[in-house]
Design an enzyme around this catalytic site. Structure first.
Site, PDB file in Angstrom:
ATOM      1  CB  CYS A  75      13.436  13.470  30.430  1.00 58.23           C
ATOM      2  SG  CYS A  75      12.719  12.134  31.421  1.00 58.23           S
TER       3      CYS A  75
ATOM      4  CG  HIS B 149      12.831  16.860  32.578  1.00 60.73           C
ATOM      5  ND1 HIS B 149      11.529  16.426  32.430  1.00 60.73           N
ATOM      6  CD2 HIS B 149      13.508  15.838  33.169  1.00 60.73           C
ATOM      7  CE1 HIS B 149      11.430  15.199  32.910  1.00 60.73           C
ATOM      8  NE2 HIS B 149      12.607  14.827  33.363  1.00 60.73           N
TER       9      HIS B 149
ATOM     10  CG  ASN C 141      10.263  12.786  35.329  1.00 59.34           C
ATOM     11  OD1 ASN C 141       9.869  13.064  34.205  1.00 59.34           O
ATOM     12  ND2 ASN C 141      11.498  12.369  35.560  1.00 59.34           N
TER      13      ASN C 141
END
Length: 331
Positions: free
Chosen positions: A115, A256, A286
């Site tokens: 990520c 993020h 996500n």
């Protein structure tokens, strides 16, 4: 001697699969509810790749948009960096994207920082430009995490979606990458994994090898939340110090897109007003390395982010890795 150049981020693009999975439909798979998911994560829906979709296809689509916005041709690209943890080919997918784009002059490679991948890729690409090695770089963040989710585990299956985002970075007389800071802590690797699971296969005599596959994503949500809320504000502060900027000079906070509670907590710790926080988490979940460039592109195309706006971007996740980059949008 190589000439030193500045870095400008001149184009963005994004792409997501067409499959739409809402929280309500997800309740058919696991015992949960829209309220439970939304309250704990901020997520309402996500996009999922089909069995016929590929990372190469959505990454190429996002890349073409970014190249067009930058006003260059694919043949002008010198380097392609693909930040991903889910390539179509374990040997790498960047070269497939290079071929699909017709970027015949570009060298291409994958990099993995989960990520944090887009931020790590941004800093990596900048070094090639600053030293004069390359002039035009295509940076892509793309992941299809649905391939590796246990759809019976409600702790993880509610979180993840698929997508791709891309930016074009170009040599410039004015350096728009103002500061950065990158961090890693392998002692916390256990908190978030997509681990290889070997199975012993005997060959001959006393020789055997490990054959197997990757097990689904596992995560200690409480530890990852605690890590992000503590470490992300710190790394943004350090990047701002390197940029010689104060928090109140930030126009946008672009984190993020992991969990809305993390976004809110980081903003609160930095004393950044919530209207400066960019969030599209509710619609995509996500998307790992894709989340920052996907949210960036949407905000640029909505005319929310304007030329010259100062953005504090931070990625964090598996590794554990985290980092921040302070940059000014546009030429």
């Amino acid at each position: 001697m190589l000439q030193n150049f500045g870095v400008a981020i001149t184009g963005s693009g994004s792409a997501v699969p067409t499959n739409f999975l809402s929280n309500e439909v997800l309740t058919q798979l696991v015992e949960t509810s829209d309220e439970w998911i939304a309250t704990r994560t901020g997520i309402r829906s996500r996009r999922l790749a089909t069995a016929n979709d590929s990372l190469q296809a959505i990454a190429t689509q996002a890349s073409l948009q970014a190249i067009a916005m930058a006003g260059i041709a694919p043949t002008d690209i010198d380097l392609i960096i693909l930040a991903t943890s889910t390539p179509d080919d374990l040997f790498g997918s960047a070269c497939q994207i290079q071929a699909a784009l017709g970027a015949t002059q570009a060298v291409a490679f994958d990099m993995t920082a989960a990520c944090s991948g887009f931020v790590f890729g941004l800093v990596t690409a900048a070094q090639y430009i600053r030293t004069g090695v390359y002039q035009n770089i295509l940076l892509i963040g793309a992941d299809i995490l649905s391939r590796w989710v246990d759809w019976e585990d409600r702790r993880t299956c509610v979180l993840f979606g698929d997508g791709a985002g891309a930016v074009v970075m170009q040599a410039s007389k004015r350096d728009r990458l103002l500061g950065f800071e990158l961090k890693s802590d392998g002692t916390q690797n256990r908190c978030l994994n997509l681990a290889y699971q070997p199975q012993v296969q005997a060959l001959v005599n006393d020789i055997d090898v490990a054959k197997g596959n990757y097990q689904p994503i596992t995560m200690n949500g409480k530890e990852v939340y605690r890590f992000a809320v503590q470490r992300v504000p710190e790394v943004i502060d350090k990047a701002l110090f390197r940029a010689n900027l104060k928090v109140d000079q930030i126009d946008w906070l672009l984190l993020h897109q992991a969990n809305q509670r993390i976004l809110d907590a980081v903003a609160d710790r930095l004393h950044i007003p919530h209207h400066k926080v960019i969030s599209n988490l509710a619609h995509y979940g996500n998307t790992s390395a894709a989340s920052i460039p996907l949210a960036l592109d949407e905000a640029v195309r909505a005319d929310k982010i304007k030329d010259g706006d100062i953005i504090a971007a931070s990625g964090f996740g598996a590794g554990l890795t985290w980092g921040a980059a302070i940059f000014s949008w546009g030429r």
